[in-house]
Enzyme design. Structure first.
Site, PDB file in Angstrom:
ATOM      1  N   ASP A  76       0.866  -1.184   0.000  1.00  0.00           N
ATOM      2  CA  ASP A  76       0.000   0.000   0.000  1.00  0.00           C
ATOM      3  C   ASP A  76       0.904   1.235   0.000  1.00  0.00           C
ATOM      4  OD1 ASP A  76      -3.023   0.996   1.179  1.00  0.00           O
ATOM      5  OD2 ASP A  76      -1.312   2.291   1.571  1.00  0.00           O
TER       6      ASP A  76
ATOM      7  N   TYR B 279      -1.800  10.222  -2.637  1.00  0.00           N
ATOM      8  CA  TYR B 279      -1.988  11.410  -3.486  1.00  0.00           C
ATOM      9  C   TYR B 279      -0.957  12.480  -3.140  1.00  0.00           C
ATOM     10  CZ  TYR B 279      -6.659   9.646  -4.901  1.00  0.00           C
ATOM     11  OH  TYR B 279      -7.703   8.908  -5.397  1.00  0.00           O
TER      12      TYR B 279
ATOM     13  N   ARG C 149       0.674  14.778   9.663  1.00  0.00           N
ATOM     14  CA  ARG C 149      -0.009  13.933  10.658  1.00  0.00           C
ATOM     15  C   ARG C 149       0.583  14.163  12.047  1.00  0.00           C
ATOM     16  NH1 ARG C 149      -1.326   8.168   7.479  1.00  0.00           N
ATOM     17  NH2 ARG C 149      -1.508   9.164   5.442  1.00  0.00           N
TER      18      ARG C 149
ATOM     19  N   ASP D 176      -4.173   2.413  -4.883  1.00  0.00           N
ATOM     20  CA  ASP D 176      -2.797   2.405  -4.361  1.00  0.00           C
ATOM     21  C   ASP D 176      -2.428   1.109  -3.637  1.00  0.00           C
ATOM     22  OD1 ASP D 176      -4.130   2.717  -1.893  1.00  0.00           O
ATOM     23  OD2 ASP D 176      -2.576   4.057  -1.117  1.00  0.00           O
ATOM     24  N   GLU D 177      -3.105   0.013  -3.976  1.00  0.00           N
ATOM     25  CA  GLU D 177      -2.833  -1.249  -3.279  1.00  0.00           C
ATOM     26  C   GLU D 177      -2.710  -2.421  -4.238  1.00  0.00           C
ATOM     27  OE1 GLU D 177      -5.707  -2.030  -0.016  1.00  0.00           O
ATOM     28  OE2 GLU D 177      -5.785   0.157   0.017  1.00  0.00           O
TER      29      GLU D 177
HETATM   30  N1  DCP Z   1      -8.666   8.608  -0.859  1.00  0.00           N
HETATM   31  C1  DCP Z   1      -9.716   9.485  -1.033  1.00  0.00           C
HETATM   32  N2  DCP Z   1     -10.755   9.515  -0.137  1.00  0.00           N
HETATM   33  C2  DCP Z   1     -10.767   8.684   0.915  1.00  0.00           C
HETATM   34  C3  DCP Z   1      -9.731   7.763   1.096  1.00  0.00           C
HETATM   35  C4  DCP Z   1      -8.666   7.746   0.191  1.00  0.00           C
HETATM   36  O1  DCP Z   1      -9.702  10.246  -2.006  1.00  0.00           O
HETATM   37  N3  DCP Z   1     -11.772   8.726   1.782  1.00  0.00           N
HETATM   38  C5  DCP Z   1      -7.524   8.630  -1.804  1.00  0.00           C
HETATM   39  C6  DCP Z   1      -6.415   9.542  -1.306  1.00  0.00           C
HETATM   40  C7  DCP Z   1      -5.357   8.623  -0.777  1.00  0.00           C
HETATM   41  C8  DCP Z   1      -5.551   7.389  -1.616  1.00  0.00           C
HETATM   42  O2  DCP Z   1      -6.933   7.347  -1.938  1.00  0.00           O
HETATM   43  O3  DCP Z   1      -4.042   9.170  -0.920  1.00  0.00           O
HETATM   44  C9  DCP Z   1      -5.132   6.127  -0.896  1.00  0.00           C
HETATM   45  O4  DCP Z   1      -5.898   5.967   0.289  1.00  0.00           O
HETATM   46  P1  DCP Z   1      -5.322   5.317   1.586  1.00  0.00           P
HETATM   47  O5  DCP Z   1      -6.455   4.972   2.451  1.00  0.00           O
HETATM   48  O6  DCP Z   1      -4.386   4.220   1.211  1.00  0.00           O
HETATM   49  O7  DCP Z   1      -4.538   6.501   2.346  1.00  0.00           O
HETATM   50  P2  DCP Z   1      -3.173   7.195   2.001  1.00  0.00           P
HETATM   51  O8  DCP Z   1      -2.423   6.462   0.944  1.00  0.00           O
HETATM   52  O9  DCP Z   1      -3.410   8.631   1.726  1.00  0.00           O
HETATM   53  O10 DCP Z   1      -2.394   7.125   3.387  1.00  0.00           O
HETATM   54  P3  DCP Z   1      -1.692   5.842   4.077  1.00  0.00           P
HETATM   55  O11 DCP Z   1      -0.239   6.174   4.121  1.00  0.00           O
HETATM   56  O12 DCP Z   1      -2.278   5.798   5.439  1.00  0.00           O
HETATM   57  O13 DCP Z   1      -1.998   4.631   3.266  1.00  0.00           O
HETATM   58 CA    CA Z   2      -2.122   4.195   1.032  1.00  0.00          CA
HETATM   59 CA    CA Z   3      -4.885   2.134   0.347  1.00  0.00          CA
END
Ligand code: DCP
Ligand code: CA
Ligand code: CA
Length: 571
Positions: free
Chosen positions: A43, A48, A85, A145-146
Site C-alpha cells: 500500500d 496522493y 499527521r 494504491d494497493e
Molecule cells: N482517498 C480518497 N478519499 C478517501 C480515502 C482515500 O480520495 N476517503 C484517496 C487519497 C489517498 C488514496 O486514496 O491518498 C489512498 O488511500 P489510503 O487509504 O491508502 O490513504 P493514504 O495512501 O493517503 O495514506 P496511508 O499512508 O495511510 O496509506
Molecule cells: Ca495508502
Molecule cells: Ca490504500
C-alpha cells in the site's frame, strides 16, 4: 436452550446478512491450498500527497495535504503527509481546520475536470507501481494504491538458489522488517531481524517467508528508485494476514507474519478491524455473541458458528479465527470496473430532473471515455451499466429506505450511456418514491461499468462485442442485485460487486496506463537513486524520515477495501 439459540441465531444471521445486496455479501471460506504460500500486500504511503510531491519537489518533507474543492471551509482533505499527521492533521478535516492545527501546511488542490475531481494522474501513478510489482509474481491490483502479490514461486526459487542463510550479505532493507515474533524496541533490532531471516533451523514455511521479506524489500526499493514513491507492505502466508499488517508500521516499512505469531496477533485484534467484519456481521458478533476480538471466536465450534451464520460464513469465521484463508491472489493488473461519481452534500443536493440530467451527462461522458480507452488499449469490453444514487428523504429523516441501484446492458457511445443512465435513474426514483409527487433530493450519483471481459484474441471485428443487445435501459432495467441478461459473448463471469457509491472515479485506465501495463514505455524517471540498499537511507537523504508505529485506528483508516474506498470523501 437449543431452540432459543436457534432463534437467536437466525436473527443474528438475518441482521448480519440482510440488507438485500447491499455492499459486500456474507464472506465464504475458500478451500485452502496444501502448500504454503507467500503473499504480500503493498500500500503506497499517503499516496496522493506523494504524487503531488513528485510533481512539485518543493513539497517533499513538508506538511502537505491534498484537498478536494475549496468553496467550503478550505475544502475536504483526502490525503495527508506524515509530516502533517505529526501535527494532528487528519483526513476527516477541512482545509481551514488543518491550517489551525498546522499553520505551515501546504494544501494542494486535486485536479478538476468536468466540474469534478479528475483522478487520472493518481491512477496512472498507481499503474507505474503495478508495472514494477507485477514482474515478480501474480499481481492483483486491489485499489488505486494497493496491490496483492503471490510471491510463492519467486520465494521457492530464492530458497533453492540463494537463500538468505547462505548469502554473506543480507539485503539491507530486509533487515529493517518488523517481524511479529520479534520485539521491535530492542537496541540490536536489525541484528535480530537478520538472524531471523537467516535462521538455518527455521521450518520450511518460515524460510519461504524470509525469502518473501527479502523479495518485497527489493521490490520496495525498486519502486522507490523508479517512481520515487514509498510504500508499506505486509508479508504472510495468506492475503488476509498480509493485508491486516501492511499498515501496521508506516510509512516505508514492512511487517512479516510468521505462522507462530498468528494466534497472538488475532487474539487481541478487534473484530471490526477485519474488512469483512466492519459492518453488520461484525456488529452481530459483538452484540449477539459477545465476540470482541477475532481471538474470541475460538470459543465457538464450527457447528455453532454455522448455526448462527449459515454453513459458509460459519466455516469462514471458524477459519478466520485461526488465521486461515484460502483466498487466491487474482491475476489482474487492470481494474474490475470503472466508476464515476459525485456527491452533493447539504445545500448542494439535486432537486430536479434537469440538474440530475446535467450531472449524469458529465459522469457518463467520463465513463464513456474510460471504457473506450479500455477497449482500445486493452481490448476489454464492459457489459453492464449500473446507476447508484443516494437520496435524502425530506421529512422522513429516519427512513431506512435506500435509493435502489439499477443496472442494464451497457451500450457503447456517450449518447447511449447518457440516455440509459437517465432511464435507470428514473426507474430507481419511481421505485423509491412511487407515484407520489413529493419533493425529492439526491445527495450522490454514480455510474459504473462492470462485467468487463477480454475480447478473445484473433477476433477481427470488435464491433459485435460493443454493440450489445438492441435493447436499451427502458426495456432491460434490472435491480443491481439480480443478474443481468448479458450479451451472448460472456467469456468469463467476473464476480462484479456493484460497489456502493464511489464518490469519485476509482479504477480506470488511460493511454499512459496501457503503455505501462503492456511494458511499451517506461514512465519518465524524474530522478533515479541507484543501488539504494535501504529506503530509510534514501528518505533521510531527501527528507526528514518519520517512522510511525500505527495503532489499530490508523490501521483501519488506511485499509479500506476498494468498494469502500471513497466512501467518506466529500464532493
Ligand atoms: N482517498 C480518497 N478519499 C478517501 C480515502 C482515500 O480520495 N476517503 C484517496 C487519497 C489517498 C488514496 O486514496 O491518498 C489512498 O488511500 P489510503 O487509504 O491508502 O490513504 P493514504 O495512501 O493517503 O495514506 P496511508 O499512508 O495511510 O496509506
Ligand atoms: Ca495508502
Ligand atoms: Ca490504500
Amino acid at each position: 436452550i437449543e431452540k432459543g439459540e436457534r432463534k437467536r441465531g437466525a436473527r443474528a444471521a438475518e441482521s448480519a446478512g440482510g440488507g438485500g445486496g447491499e455492499r459486500g455479501a456474507m464472506p465464504v471460506a475458500r478451500p485452502e491450498p496444501q502448500e504454503p504460500r507467500v503473499i504480500a500486500h503493498l500500500d503506497l504511503d499517503c499516496f496522493y500527497v506523494q504524487v503531488e510531491q513528485r510533481r512539485n519537489p518543493a513539497l517533499r518533507g513538508q506538511p502537505t495535504a491534498v484537498v478536494q474543492y475549496n468553496d467550503w471551509k478550505g475544502g475536504g482533505l483526502i490525503a495527508v503527509s506524515y509530516e502533517a499527521r505529526k501535527f494532528g492533521v487528519k483526513r476527516s478535516m477541512r482545509g481551514d481546520e488543518a491550517k489551525n492545527v498546522c499553520p505551515g501546511i501546504n494544501l494542494v488542490q486535486v485536479p478538476v475536470s468536468r466540474d469534478k475531481a479528475d483522478l487520472n494522474v493518481y491512477r496512472n501513478a498507481g499503474s507505474e507501481v503495478v508495472a514494477i510489482l507485477s514482474t515478480k509474481g501474480k499481481c492483483e491490483r486491489a485499489s488505486i494504491d494497493e496491490v496483492y502479490l503471490d510471491l510463492t514461486d519467486a520465494a521457492k526459487e530464492m530458497l533453492l538458489e540463494s537463500p538468505p542463510e547462505s548469502s554473506e550479505f543480507t539485503f539491507e532493507e530486509a533487515t529493517k522488517s518488523n517481524i511479529l515474533d520479534l520485539p521491535s524496541d530492542v537496541g540490536d533490532r536489525e541484528e535480530n531481524v537478520k538472524a531471523w531471516l537467516c535462521r538455518a533451523d527455521a521450518n520450511y514455511q518460515d524460510k519461504l517467508l524470509a525469502c518473501g521479506a527479502v523479495l518485497v524489500a527489493q521490490l520496495r526499493v525498486k519502486v522507490l528508485e523508479e517512481t520515487q514513491f514509498t510504500c508499506s507492505a505486509g508479508i504472510a502466508h495468506n492475503k488476509m494476514l498480509a493485508k491486516l499488517v501492511s499498515g501496521m508500521h508506516k510509512p516505508a516499512q514492512q511487517t512479516v507474519v510468521p505462522s507462530s505469531s498468528v494466534q497472538d496477533f488475532l487474539a487481541s485484534l478487534p473484530v471490526k478491524k477485519m474488512k469483512q467484519l466492519g459492518g453488520k456481521l461484525g456488529s452481530s458478533l459483538q452484540d449477539d455473541l459477545g465476540v470482541k476480538t477475532v481471538g474470541d471466536l475460538l470459543g465457538f465450534t464450527e457447528e455453532k458458528l454455522q448455526e448462527y451464520y449459515g454453513v459458509n460464513t460459519g466455516t469462514w469465521l471458524w477459519k478466520t479465527a485461526r488465521g486461515f484463508s484460502g483466498e487466491e491472489v487474482e491475476d489482474r493488473l487492470l481494474p474490475k470496473s470503472h466508476g464515476c461519481g459525485k456527491t452533493f452534500p447539504g445545500p448542494k443536493a439535486l432537486k430536479n430532473h434537469s440538474s440530475v440530467k446535467s450531472w449524469l451527462d458529465k459522469l457518463c461522458e467520463e465513463l464513456s471515455e474510460r471504457i473506450q480507452s479500455d477497449l482500445s488499449c486493452n481490448k476489454r469490453v464492459a457489459q453492464t451499466l449500473t446507476l447508484h444514487a443516494r437520496a435524502s428523504k425530506e421529512n422522513e429523516c429516519n427512513s431506512m429506505k435506500k435509493f435502489p441501484s439499477k443496472s442494464c446492458p451497457l451500450r457503447y457511445g456517450t449518447g447511449k450511456i447518457q440516455e440509459d443512465a437517465m432511464k435507470l435513474f428514473e426507474s430507481g426514483l419511481h421505485d423509491f418514491w412511487g407515484s407520489r409527487s413529493a419533493r425529492w433530493s439526491i445527495t450522490s450519483l454514480s455510474v459504473t461499468a462492470s462485467k468487463i471481459f477480454d475480447i478473445p484474441s484473433g477476433t477481427n471485428s470488435i464491433l459485435k462485442y460493443i454493440k450489445g443487445p438492441s435493447s436499451n435501459a427502458s426495456t432491460a432495467i434490472l435491480d443491481s442485485s439480480s443478474t443481468p441478461e448479458l450479451t451472448p459473448f460472456v467469456v468469463h463471469e467476473e464476480q462484479c460487486e456493484p460497489s456502493s457509491i464511489k464518490e469519485e472515479c476509482d479504477n480506470s485506465i488511460s493511454a499512459t496506463q496501457c503503455r505501462l501495463i503492456e511494458g511499451k514505455g517506461a514512465p519518465k524517471k524524474l530522478s533515479k537513486v541507484q543501488g539504494t540498499g535501504s529506503i530509510l537511507k534514501f528518505l533521510s537523504q531527501s527528507q526528514p524520515a518519520q517512522h510511525e508505529k500505527r495503532n489499530f485506528d490508523g490501521l483501519i483508516c488506511s485499509h479500506q477495501g476498494p468498494g469502500e474506498f471513497f466512501r467518506s470523501k466529500r464532493g
